[in-house]
Design an enzyme around this catalytic site. Sequence first.
Site, PDB file in Angstrom:
ATOM      1  CB  THR A  25      -0.952   0.031   1.295  1.00 11.47           C
ATOM      2  OG1 THR A  25      -0.081   0.096   2.434  1.00 11.47           O
ATOM      3  CG2 THR A  25      -1.828  -1.220   1.129  1.00 11.47           C
ATOM      4  CG  ASP A  26      -0.796   4.870  -1.823  1.00 12.83           C
ATOM      5  OD1 ASP A  26      -1.747   4.620  -0.956  1.00 12.83           O
ATOM      6  OD2 ASP A  26      -0.931   5.078  -3.026  1.00 12.83           O
ATOM      7  CG  PHE A  27       0.079   8.772   1.035  1.00 14.16           C
ATOM      8  CD1 PHE A  27      -0.950   9.359   1.167  1.00 14.16           C
ATOM      9  CD2 PHE A  27       0.832   8.497  -0.166  1.00 14.16           C
ATOM     10  CE1 PHE A  27      -1.533  10.265   0.140  1.00 14.16           C
ATOM     11  CE2 PHE A  27       0.165   9.165  -1.289  1.00 14.16           C
ATOM     12  CZ  PHE A  27      -0.989  10.185  -1.267  1.00 14.16           C
TER      13      PHE A  27
END
Length: 150
Positions: A25-27
């Site tokens: 995942t990203d932020f």
Amino acid sequence: MTFSLSGRLIDGGHELVQRVYYEDTDFSGFVYHARYLHFFERGRTDFIRLLGVQQGALHGASDPSEAVAFVVRRMEIDFRAPARMDDVLTVVTRPADVRGARMLLAQEIRREDAILASAKVTVAVINGHGRARRLPEVLATKLGLGGEDR
């Protein structure tokens, strides 16, 4: 329950179940767009594995002109909805066309019945010198497709 790390063959293709981890995942908490490439690659690799093809053996032929490797030549991806951490995804891979030195594969990443991403992938078949070569007949037969130029 029967379980295989390589997924399972289905009518006309392959399914691989993958969980989304924090590292995917990203932020925002959504799966980072480039990680979908990893899921698609795992689906293609395990599909070939379950067809009984050991890619390491194909790559390691003593004569480089007889070696077989697969390289992605083209990929078209349609991102439809995001996946999130802890989602359980199913990567579906189906051969769409197999001819000479290329395979066209249709892939989807699903969460239950929802398609999150789909891809059309053209895979080139090359030898140990990096030159195009025909797909081995045994694999073409197992894929169940082929054109007249097989």
